[in-house]
Design a protein around this motif. Structure first.
Motif, PDB file in Angstrom:
ATOM      1  N   GLY A 183       0.825  -1.196   0.000  1.00 51.70           N
ATOM      2  CA  GLY A 183       0.000   0.000   0.000  1.00 51.70           C
ATOM      3  C   GLY A 183       0.858   1.244   0.000  1.00 51.70           C
ATOM      4  N   ALA A 184       0.612   2.129   0.959  1.00 53.01           N
ATOM      5  CA  ALA A 184       1.318   3.406   1.021  1.00 53.01           C
ATOM      6  C   ALA A 184       2.512   3.380   1.963  1.00 53.01           C
ATOM      7  CB  ALA A 184       0.350   4.516   1.438  1.00 53.01           C
ATOM      8  N   VAL A 185       2.944   2.185   2.355  1.00 47.99           N
ATOM      9  CA  VAL A 185       4.090   2.036   3.261  1.00 47.99           C
ATOM     10  C   VAL A 185       5.107   1.116   2.611  1.00 47.99           C
ATOM     11  CG1 VAL A 185       4.845   1.336   5.569  1.00 47.99           C
ATOM     12  CG2 VAL A 185       2.559   2.312   5.252  1.00 47.99           C
ATOM     13  N   SER A 186       6.399   1.443   2.775  1.00 49.44           N
ATOM     14  CA  SER A 186       7.445   0.556   2.263  1.00 49.44           C
ATOM     15  C   SER A 186       8.681   0.643   3.148  1.00 49.44           C
ATOM     16  CB  SER A 186       7.827   0.914   0.817  1.00 49.44           C
ATOM     17  OG  SER A 186       8.628  -0.110   0.252  1.00 49.44           O
ATOM     18  N   GLU A 187       9.361  -0.492   3.249  1.00 50.00           N
ATOM     19  CA  GLU A 187      10.601  -0.574   4.025  1.00 50.00           C
ATOM     20  C   GLU A 187      11.776  -0.810   3.083  1.00 50.00           C
ATOM     21  OE1 GLU A 187      12.493  -3.025   7.833  1.00 50.00           O
ATOM     22  OE2 GLU A 187      10.873  -3.929   6.666  1.00 50.00           O
ATOM     23  N   VAL A 188      12.835  -0.043   3.275  1.00 53.44           N
ATOM     24  CA  VAL A 188      14.086  -0.256   2.552  1.00 53.44           C
ATOM     25  C   VAL A 188      14.858  -1.360   3.278  1.00 53.44           C
ATOM     26  CG1 VAL A 188      16.289   0.759   1.861  1.00 53.44           C
ATOM     27  CG2 VAL A 188      14.182   2.117   1.718  1.00 53.44           C
ATOM     28  N   VAL A 189      15.222  -2.408   2.546  1.00 58.18           N
ATOM     29  CA  VAL A 189      15.868  -3.560   3.176  1.00 58.18           C
ATOM     30  C   VAL A 189      17.035  -4.050   2.314  1.00 58.18           C
ATOM     31  CG1 VAL A 189      13.746  -4.334   4.313  1.00 58.18           C
ATOM     32  CG2 VAL A 189      14.311  -5.207   2.052  1.00 58.18           C
ATOM     33  N   GLY A 190      17.940  -4.772   2.965  1.00 59.31           N
ATOM     34  CA  GLY A 190      18.962  -5.533   2.255  1.00 59.31           C
ATOM     35  C   GLY A 190      19.932  -4.720   1.431  1.00 59.31           C
ATOM     36  N   VAL A 191      20.232  -3.481   1.830  1.00 54.09           N
ATOM     37  CA  VAL A 191      21.212  -2.694   1.081  1.00 54.09           C
ATOM     38  C   VAL A 191      22.604  -3.172   1.472  1.00 54.09           C
ATOM     39  CG1 VAL A 191      22.139  -0.407   0.616  1.00 54.09           C
ATOM     40  CG2 VAL A 191      19.677  -0.707   0.953  1.00 54.09           C
ATOM     41  N   GLY A 192      23.389  -3.563   0.484  1.00 49.41           N
ATOM     42  CA  GLY A 192      24.737  -4.049   0.750  1.00 49.41           C
ATOM     43  C   GLY A 192      25.660  -3.814  -0.424  1.00 49.41           C
ATOM     44  N   THR A 193      26.932  -3.632  -0.117  1.00 48.16           N
ATOM     45  CA  THR A 193      27.958  -3.353  -1.127  1.00 48.16           C
ATOM     46  C   THR A 193      29.064  -4.402  -1.038  1.00 48.16           C
ATOM     47  OG1 THR A 193      27.511  -0.977  -0.959  1.00 48.16           O
ATOM     48  CG2 THR A 193      29.613  -1.630  -1.967  1.00 48.16           C
ATOM     49  N   VAL A 194      29.497  -4.910  -2.183  1.00 49.41           N
ATOM     50  CA  VAL A 194      30.577  -5.897  -2.169  1.00 49.41           C
ATOM     51  C   VAL A 194      31.808  -5.275  -1.527  1.00 49.41           C
ATOM     52  CG1 VAL A 194      29.659  -7.068  -4.207  1.00 49.41           C
ATOM     53  CG2 VAL A 194      31.393  -5.290  -4.486  1.00 49.41           C
ATOM     54  N   PRO A 195      32.571  -6.034  -0.755  1.00 55.16           N
ATOM     55  CA  PRO A 195      33.690  -5.459   0.004  1.00 55.16           C
ATOM     56  C   PRO A 195      34.668  -4.631  -0.820  1.00 55.16           C
ATOM     57  CG  PRO A 195      33.255  -7.685   0.747  1.00 55.16           C
ATOM     58  CD  PRO A 195      32.366  -7.473  -0.448  1.00 55.16           C
TER      59      PRO A 195
END
Length: 248
Positions: A177-189
């Motif tokens: 709906g009108a809500v969202s969570e930012v998840v799983g942001v990651g950068t290779v070493p």
């Protein structure tokens, strides 16, 4: 605002998990292959949670062979921490952050293209793998296919920072709906300290706002990471707790 987040937390696992009720607690169980879920307070429960309920859930998690994990918001269910710790679990605190305004744009890093990744995108596999590589892991077989299905269904939005067509950093937001969570942001070493994770997060925020999302939130791993997200317009509003057995 926290009530909207609680409603989201209850809704988002249900697209790929079944819910088993244990009085004041709900255990989400992954259907088929995929990242295992956790237990959390039942939606609408406002009373105390006893140790017995926690131990009943843990027994069921052991029976299913899934991690004995609980996630909740400290300010929403303040008594749960004492119960999970009395059962022998260790609770870890993480800043729960909400975006103010439309977010702050960040410059695109030199030599890198930051964009959304679709289900049929050639960069999908590396965009799925990058956050796993950030933590020294690899995705389970079929993960990219499952993410593609979720993208097609509108359940997941994926962004990546690409160099030569290969993702160096990636992350997702999961709109309900009108809500969202930012998840799983990651950068290779090998690509860290180039601002890639921040650029990916900014792209996810812009995509969420463009899609009509009113409330964008995330959980930072610690205070240092929270300060980085603060540069994008996120502010800490509560404390997310994750409880699990202490590592041997």
């Amino acid at each position: 605002m926290l009530k909207r987040i609680e409603t989201y937390y209850d809704a988002v696992p249900r697209s790929s998990a079944r819910a088993e009720e244990f009085g004041p607690l709900t255990l989400f169980v992954q259907e088929g292959q995929g990242w295992p879920y956790y237990a959390r307070p039942a939606l609408g429960h406002e009373g105390e949670v006893g140790v017995g309920a926690v131990e009943a859930v843990r027994a069921r998690q052991r029976e299913l062979g899934v991690p004995e994990a609980f996630e909740w918001v400290a300010e929403t269910t303040p008594g749960l921490r004492a119960a999970v710790e009395a059962s022998g679990l260790t609770a870890h605190e993480h800043p729960l952050m909400v975006l103010e305004g439309d977010g702050v744009a960040v410059p695109e890093p030199d030599g890198v293209a930051v964009r959304m990744v679709g289900a049929d995108d050639p960069a999908l596999a590396t965009a799925v793998a990058a956050p796993f590589a950030a933590f020294g892991a690899a995705p389970q077989p079929g993960t990219a296919e499952r993410i593609a299905e979720r993208i097609d269904a509108g359940l997941t939005r994926l962004a990546a920072a690409l160099e030569g067509g290969r993702a160096l950093s990636a992350g997702q937001h999961q709109p309900v709906g009108a809500v969202s969570e930012v998840v799983g942001v990651g950068t290779v070493p090998a690509a860290r300290r180039r601002g890639l994770g921040l650029a990916v997060t900014a792209a996810l925020v812009a995509d969420a706002r463009a899609g009509g999302v009113e409330l964008v939130f995330l959980t930072a791993s610690d205070a240092d990471v929270a300060r980085l997200y603060g540069r994008l317009g996120f502010r800490t509003v509560a404390t997310a707790l994750i409880a699990e057995p202490e590592e041997a």
